[in-house]
Design a protein around this motif. Sequence first.
Motif, PDB file in Angstrom:
ATOM      1  N   ALA A  70       0.829  -1.212   0.000  1.00 25.53           N
ATOM      2  CA  ALA A  70       0.000   0.000   0.000  1.00 25.53           C
ATOM      3  C   ALA A  70       0.863   1.263   0.000  1.00 25.53           C
ATOM      4  O   ALA A  70       0.591   2.228  -0.716  1.00 25.53           O
ATOM      5  CB  ALA A  70      -0.926  -0.013   1.215  1.00 25.53           C
ATOM      6  N   LEU A  71       1.944   1.241   0.789  1.00 24.57           N
ATOM      7  CA  LEU A  71       2.843   2.402   0.827  1.00 24.57           C
ATOM      8  C   LEU A  71       3.504   2.610  -0.536  1.00 24.57           C
ATOM      9  O   LEU A  71       3.618   3.751  -1.031  1.00 24.57           O
ATOM     10  CB  LEU A  71       3.894   2.177   1.911  1.00 24.57           C
ATOM     11  N   ARG A  73       2.375   1.778  -3.467  1.00 20.31           N
ATOM     12  CA  ARG A  73       1.400   2.278  -4.442  1.00 20.31           C
ATOM     13  C   ARG A  73       1.130   3.763  -4.241  1.00 20.31           C
ATOM     14  O   ARG A  73       0.888   4.494  -5.203  1.00 20.31           O
ATOM     15  CB  ARG A  73       0.114   1.464  -4.358  1.00 20.31           C
ATOM     16  N   ARG A  74       1.147   4.217  -3.001  1.00 14.61           N
ATOM     17  CA  ARG A  74       0.986   5.660  -2.763  1.00 14.61           C
ATOM     18  C   ARG A  74       2.157   6.427  -3.363  1.00 14.61           C
ATOM     19  O   ARG A  74       1.983   7.505  -3.952  1.00 14.61           O
ATOM     20  CB  ARG A  74       0.862   5.929  -1.257  1.00 14.61           C
ATOM     21  N   HIS A  77       1.713   6.614  -7.131  1.00 11.23           N
ATOM     22  CA  HIS A  77       0.740   7.644  -7.488  1.00 11.23           C
ATOM     23  C   HIS A  77       1.377   9.033  -7.428  1.00 11.23           C
ATOM     24  O   HIS A  77       1.181   9.863  -8.322  1.00 11.23           O
ATOM     25  CB  HIS A  77      -0.469   7.569  -6.549  1.00 11.23           C
ATOM     26  N   THR A  78       2.167   9.272  -6.394  1.00 15.74           N
ATOM     27  CA  THR A  78       2.814  10.587  -6.236  1.00 15.74           C
ATOM     28  C   THR A  78       3.797  10.850  -7.362  1.00 15.74           C
ATOM     29  O   THR A  78       3.806  11.927  -7.978  1.00 15.74           O
ATOM     30  CB  THR A  78       3.538  10.657  -4.882  1.00 15.74           C
ATOM     31  N   THR A  88       9.653   8.241   1.243  1.00 16.58           N
ATOM     32  CA  THR A  88       8.842   8.234   2.452  1.00 16.58           C
ATOM     33  C   THR A  88       9.460   7.238   3.423  1.00 16.58           C
ATOM     34  O   THR A  88      10.495   6.643   3.147  1.00 16.58           O
ATOM     35  CB  THR A  88       7.382   7.867   2.130  1.00 16.58           C
TER      36      THR A  88
END
Length: 411
Positions: A70-71, A73-74, A77-78, A88
């Motif tokens: 999930a991290l 994929r974020r 997207h960014t 991150t």
Amino acid sequence: MITVELPDQASVAWDDWETPLRQFTEATGLVTSVYDTAGVRRIGPLTGSRMAKLLAERSSLWAEDGPGTALERRLVHTVHAQGTSAATQYGEAFRVCAQPLLLRGAVYGVLLFGWRFADFGSPLACERIAKQIGLPGHLLWNEARLDAPVSEKRMATYAALLGTLSSTLDRQRETIDDLTRVNRTRELFLATVSHEMRTPLSALSMRIELMLRTIPDLPARAVSGLEAMRLHVRQETAMVDDLIDAARTLTGQMSIDRAPVGLGQVLRDAISTVETHAHAKHIPIQVSPGDDGDRIRLEADGRRLQQVFWNLLFNAVKFTPAHGIIRIAVRPLDGAVEIDIADSGQGIEAEDLPHVFGAFRLQQHDNATGLGLGLYIARRIVELHGGTLSVTSPGRGQGTTFVVRLPTAPA
């Protein structure tokens, strides 16, 4: 505004990344993955350390619905939205970085790397992380305490290395894309030339023939002019055909249709097309043996082979002065046949011999006309038959000999 056509995700050769990323992972101990712009992981996670292997095999970190996925994929997207690198942190320990994969300035994928401690971990931090991903805390701590941390400076170095790697691979991808586009342009050129140039030439040739045959009592000057026009149209048509054949050769599209054929008939058909020109210059064409090679059978494209011999004979007549001679010798060999076409013409200088079969090569002496594609095409046709075409000449004014070697059909 310039628009960039994004590559179809299904057509991207993601496997090209597998080997270089695996090598990078093994060398650095980082964890790496590649995602497409839709957030689908295409490669990875690739692991290079004992701790990373533990996380991949025993925890839910990179499961399809895991917190690590999930991290990532974020981050994808960014990076996709901004077109720039991003970073991150997961929990208190793991640093994760992302870089865009670019084709002509457009993002088509994202490269993820990291998942290493930025500082020495602690049992408490490992316990908290392990609880989130379904792993016993002591197992994670046992590996984490033996895993050297990756400082910010070292991570920046790794990021620069990956940036160089990705830009190199993406430039290769752009080059391949350019070559594909060039090939498509060539195919369009072939289709356009075939229709847009051949059609009007055919129409013009037909009208000239009609005028010569159907209009009675044409003045001699008109007949002479029409016959000159007919000759020029034939020359233009031949050059267009040469351009098309050369383009097919360059793109690998030239093909041959094999069928049983007699060598003697192929030679006679080729000779008949140049006999008029040879007689006009009082150049006899002698063939040995007398049967023209009728007993020799080939599995070949008779029309294409006739094109080869016509080209060689036409050049022989063209570059041989009046009252010269052209000799054709057919020599059967074991499983093959050699055909020598020797003339008593102007010959070829030694420094020009290596370049005779090059595209757009013209004789530098008398009668240098045409596009210089005939011998280039002839050699390619012979090679498609599994044979060879070579040339020898003693020098200027001493004639030239072309040797065609072809495999014969089994008895």
